[in-house]
Design a protein around this motif. Structure first.
Motif, mmCIF file in Angstrom:
data_model
loop_
_atom_site.group_PDB
_atom_site.id
_atom_site.type_symbol
_atom_site.label_atom_id
_atom_site.label_comp_id
_atom_site.label_asym_id
_atom_site.label_seq_id
_atom_site.Cartn_x
_atom_site.Cartn_y
_atom_site.Cartn_z
ATOM 1 N N THR A 205 32.455 43.591 46.662
ATOM 2 C CA THR A 205 32.570 43.712 45.329
ATOM 3 C C THR A 205 34.159 43.444 44.650
ATOM 4 O OG1 THR A 205 33.243 46.005 45.793
ATOM 5 C CG2 THR A 205 30.798 45.712 45.101
ATOM 6 N N LYS A 206 34.992 43.601 45.999
ATOM 7 C CA LYS A 206 36.407 43.116 45.503
ATOM 8 C C LYS A 206 36.844 41.900 45.252
ATOM 9 C CE LYS A 206 41.169 44.015 47.217
ATOM 10 N NZ LYS A 206 41.969 44.414 48.234
ATOM 11 N N LYS A 207 37.268 41.369 44.145
ATOM 12 C CA LYS A 207 37.608 39.992 43.925
ATOM 13 C C LYS A 207 38.990 39.548 44.347
ATOM 14 C CE LYS A 207 34.638 39.843 39.597
ATOM 15 N NZ LYS A 207 34.745 39.619 38.388
ATOM 16 N N ASP A 208 39.295 38.278 44.791
ATOM 17 C CA ASP A 208 40.770 37.894 45.034
ATOM 18 C C ASP A 208 41.325 37.663 44.002
ATOM 19 O OD1 ASP A 208 39.821 35.432 44.215
ATOM 20 O OD2 ASP A 208 39.340 34.536 46.146
ATOM 21 N N ILE A 209 42.660 36.995 44.191
ATOM 22 C CA ILE A 209 43.412 36.712 43.122
ATOM 23 C C ILE A 209 42.882 35.859 42.149
ATOM 24 C CG2 ILE A 209 44.660 34.846 44.323
ATOM 25 C CD1 ILE A 209 47.460 36.003 43.201
ATOM 26 N N ASN A 210 42.054 34.870 42.732
ATOM 27 C CA ASN A 210 41.357 34.063 41.594
ATOM 28 C C ASN A 210 40.125 34.467 40.999
ATOM 29 O OD1 ASN A 210 43.475 31.750 42.273
ATOM 30 N ND2 ASN A 210 42.179 31.552 44.071
ATOM 31 N N GLY A 211 39.907 35.719 41.259
ATOM 32 C CA GLY A 211 38.631 36.124 40.636
ATOM 33 C C GLY A 211 37.276 36.081 41.372
ATOM 34 N N ASN A 212 37.335 35.557 42.404
ATOM 35 C CA ASN A 212 36.416 35.322 43.074
ATOM 36 C C ASN A 212 35.746 36.461 44.246
ATOM 37 O OD1 ASN A 212 35.878 32.634 42.037
ATOM 38 N ND2 ASN A 212 37.542 31.479 43.511
ATOM 39 N N ARG A 213 34.677 36.530 44.297
ATOM 40 C CA ARG A 213 34.237 37.633 45.555
ATOM 41 C C ARG A 213 33.869 36.763 46.750
ATOM 42 N NH1 ARG A 213 30.132 40.900 41.541
ATOM 43 N NH2 ARG A 213 29.176 38.774 41.586
#
Length: 554
Positions: A497-505
Motif C-alpha cells: 500500500t505504501k508508495k515510493d517517492i515517485n508514487g509507485n507501489r
C-alpha cells in the motif's frame, strides 16, 4: 590392547579345549564399549585395535567351538543397564562376532560386574563348565563389586572361570579388577600397547596343540590308473604373492587372441572358482576382483593341462563414512576412490568394501555439503578397515506461518542456505537449497543464514552448525494466507500500500487467473484486478499472521 589380545587368545585357547585334550566348555567374550575406548594408543583408537584383534584371533578358532559375544555401553550414553548378549554361544560364530564388533558404537558407561554376572547366567554356570573373558579399559562405574562377584561365581559355579584383560589400565587400576579373575581361578592380563597384543597372540593362539595318537597305517591301496583330467584350464587368482586363493566375488574373462596378442572375440565370462575345457588355440585371459585386474596370454595345446597363477597385486579397502565421530554410517554418503591407473574413479555409497590395485588410494567422501579427502596407502594382500569422518552437523528446516502455529507444507515452501559472512560486495555465497517441509541439510561447521520462502513470504534466520550436532530449525514466517477472487478478470496483482517517492507501489505477486491464493507476510495490501479490456478494479485487504483472509474484487 595387548592385554586384549592376550585375553582373547586365552579365551580362544579355553574354547579349543577339545583340541588340547580337555573337556570342551562354552565361552562368552565381553567387550567394553564405553566412550573411553575412543582413546588412542600409538595414534590408533583402542576400539580399532580391539576390532582387529578379535577378527584376527577368531579366524583361527575351530568351527565347532562355541563362542558368544556380549557388550556394554554400546547403545546409550548414561545407562547402567546397557548390556546385551549380541551373539549367543554357538559354533561358527567368528564372522558374526567380528561383524558385531565392527558395527558397534562406543559411547556408554562401564557396568562390568553386572555384565559378567549376566554372561555367567547365559552360560548356565551352575550346571556346566563356563568361561568368561572380560576386556575393559575402565573400572566399574555402576556400583558393582567385581571382587565379591568373583567369589560368588566361584562358590556356586560348576567350573566357572573369568579371565580379565585390563586394556590401558595402570597397575593400581588393574588391582581393583584383578580380583575378579583371581577369585575364579582365572588370569588377569595387563595390556598397554599393540605390540604387547601381538606378542600375546603369537604366544597363545599360535601355540601348537599336542599331536594326536598316530592311527594305524592303512594297507597300501593299489596304484590308480592314470586318468584323463576333466578340465584342461584351471587358473588360480590371489591378491598378493603367497596370499590365499580368491574364489568368491572375482570374475574371469576369456577372449580369443588376435595375431598381435591383443583381445579378440569374447569366449566366456565366468565367476568364482573357474575350471574349463578350452579348445586348442591362442587366448587372452583376464582375472578381475573389484577394481583390480591382470591378464595373461595362453596357447592351449591338445592333451595339455594348464594351471596358471594370476596375481592381482591388490588389497581390500573397507570404509565406513560417518558424519561425525561415533555416529551411524551415512548410507547416502558418496565415496569416490581414485586408485592407481584409473582415469574415471568409481563412486560407491554408504558402507564400502572394494578390492583395489595396491598403491595410494585417494578417497573423497561427501555427506551433504561436507567433503573430506584422505590418501590411504594400501599394500598388496592387506585389508584396511576404517571410518571416514566427514565432520558435519545435521539440520532439519521447517517454516510455520506463526510461531507455534501451523506448519507450511505446500509446494511453495523452500529453503536456501547461505554463508553468513558477506563478501566485499555485500552478497553471500549460496551453499545449498531444498524444497518442501522437513528439508534436510548436512553442513560443515560454520555460521549460516537460512532464507525460508513460503509463496510470497520470505524470512531470513541465522544459525550456526557444530560437528555432530542435530538442529530442528523452526522458522516463524509472520505470514497468513490471502485468497483472492476476481470474477471475469485476466490478471490479479498484489501491491504494497505504501508508495515510493515517485508514487509507485511495489508489486508483491500476480497471477493470470480469476483466483489467486498465496501465503504472504502479515500487513496491508492493495489488490488490483485487470480485465481483458484493460479496465481495472482495486480492493484493500489486511493479512494477519497465522490467519486466512478472503477478498473478492469486482
Amino acid at each position: 590392547m595387548a592385554i586384549l589380545a592376550r585375553s582373547i587368545a586365552a579365551a580362544i585357547l579355553l574354547l579349543s579345549t577339545t583340541t588340547f585334550g580337555f573337556a570342551a566348555n562354552k565361552v562368552i567374550i565381553i567387550l567394553d564399549a564405553s566412550g573411553s575406548m575412543w582413546a588412542q594408543i600409538d595414534d590408533k583408537p583402542k576400539l580399532e585395535i580391539a576390532r582387529e584383534s578379535l577378527r584376527t584371533v577368531l579366524q583361527s578358532v575351530p568351527a565347532d567351538d562355541e563362542i558368544g559375544f556380549m557388550a556394554y555401553g554400546h547403545r546409550e550414553k548414561g545407562s547402567c543397564d546397557d548390556i546385551q548378549l549380541i551373539v549367543p554361544p554357538q559354533a561358527g560364530s567368528a564372522s558374526a562376532i567380528s561383524a558385531a564388533a565392527d558395527s558397534m558404537k562406543f559411547l556408554g558407561k562401564t557396568p562390568l560386574t553386572a555384565a559378567v554376572k549376566q554372561a555367567a547366567e547365559a552360560l548356565k554356570y551352575t550346571e556346566d563348565k563356563a568361561t568368561v573373558v572380560l576386556i575393559t579399559d575402565g573400572l566399574e562405574t555402576c556400583g558393582g563389586d567385581p571382587c565379591a562377584l568373583g567369589k560368588e561365581l566361584e562358590a556356586s559355579g560348576v567350573d566357572f572361570t573369568a579371565d580379565v584383560v585390563g586394556f590401558g589400565l595402570t597397575a593400581d587400576e588393574g588391582k581393583q579388577i584383578a580380583c575378579l579373575a583371581d577369585n575364579t581361578g582365572g588370569k588377569y592380563i595387563q595390556a598397554s600397547d599393540e605390540k604387547a597384543l601381538q606378542e600375546a597372540l603369537v604366544e597363545t593362539v599360535a601355540a601348537p596343540a599336542p599331536a594326536p595318537e598316530p592311527a594305524p597305517a592303512p594297507a597300501p591301496a593299489p596304484a590308480p590308473e592314470p586318468a584323463k583330467s576333466e578340465f584342461n584350464f584351471m587358473p588360480t587368482v590371489v591378491l598378493a604373492e603367497g596370499g590365499d586363493r580368491v574364489i568368491e566375488g572375482n570374475a574371469w574373462e576369456v577372449y580369443k587372441a588376435k595375431s598381435d596378442g591383443t583381445r579378440g572375440d569374447n569366449v566366456t565370462t565366468e565367476y568364482g572358482d573357474y575350471k574349463a575345457n578350452l579348445e586348442p588355440g591362442d587366448y587372452v585371459v583376464v582375472a578381475r576382483d573389484g577394481e583390480a585386474k591382470t591378464e595373461q596370454n595362453f596357447k592351449i595345446e591338445a592333451g595339455q593341462v594348464y594351471k596358471p597363477l594370476f596375481t592381482l597385486n591388490a588389497g581390500t579397502l573397507i570404509l565406513h563414512p560417518r558424519p561425525s565421530q561415533g555416529a551411524d554410517v551415512a548410507s547416502g554418503a558418496s565415496v569416490v576412490i581414485a586408485y592407481p591407473g584409473v582415469d574415471n574413479p568409481p563412486t560407491y555409497y554408504g558402507d564400502t568394501k572394494v578390492v583395489l590395485p595396491a598403491g595410494d588410494e585417494k578417497v573423497t567422501v561427501t555427506i551433504g555439503q561436507g567433503v573430506v579427502t584422505e590418501t590411504i596407502p594400501l599394500a598388496a594382500g592387506r585389508v584396511i578397515d576404517k571410518d571416514i569422518i566427514v565432520g558435519v552437523g545435521h539440520v532439519v528446516a521447517n517454516a510455520y506461518y506463526v510461531a507455534g502455529g501451523d506448519k507450511a507444507d505446500g509446494s511453495g515452501t523452500g529453503f536456501k542456505v547461505l554463508k553468513a559472512k558477506k563478501k566485499i560486495d555485500g552478497t553471500r555465497d549460496e551453499v545449498t537449497y531444498a524444497y518442501g517441509p522437513d528439508s534436510k541439510f548436512d553442513l560443515p561447521p560454520d555460521d549460516y543464514v537460512l532464507i525460508a520462502t513460503v509463496d510470497l513470504a520470505v524470512v531470513e534466520q541465522p544459525f550456526s552448525v557444530k560437528v555432530g550436532e542435530f538442529q530442528d530449525l523452526k522458522v516463524a514466517m509472520n505470514a497468513g494466507v490471502l485468497a483472492i477472487t476476481a470474477p471475469g478478470t485476466s490478471k490479479i496483482e498484489i501491491f504494497e500500500t505504501k508508495k515510493d517517492i515517485n508514487g509507485n507501489r511495489k508489486s508483491i505477486g500476480y497471477a493470470y487467473d480469476e483466483k489467486y491464493q498465496a501465503a504472504i507476510t502479515a500487513g496491508d495490501y492493495a489488490v488490483v484486478s485487470e480485465k481483458s479490456d484493460n479496465s481495472k478494479k482495486e480492493g484493500a485487504v489486511t493479512v494477519k499472521a497465522g490467519e486466512r483472509v478472503e477478498l473478492t474484487v469486482q
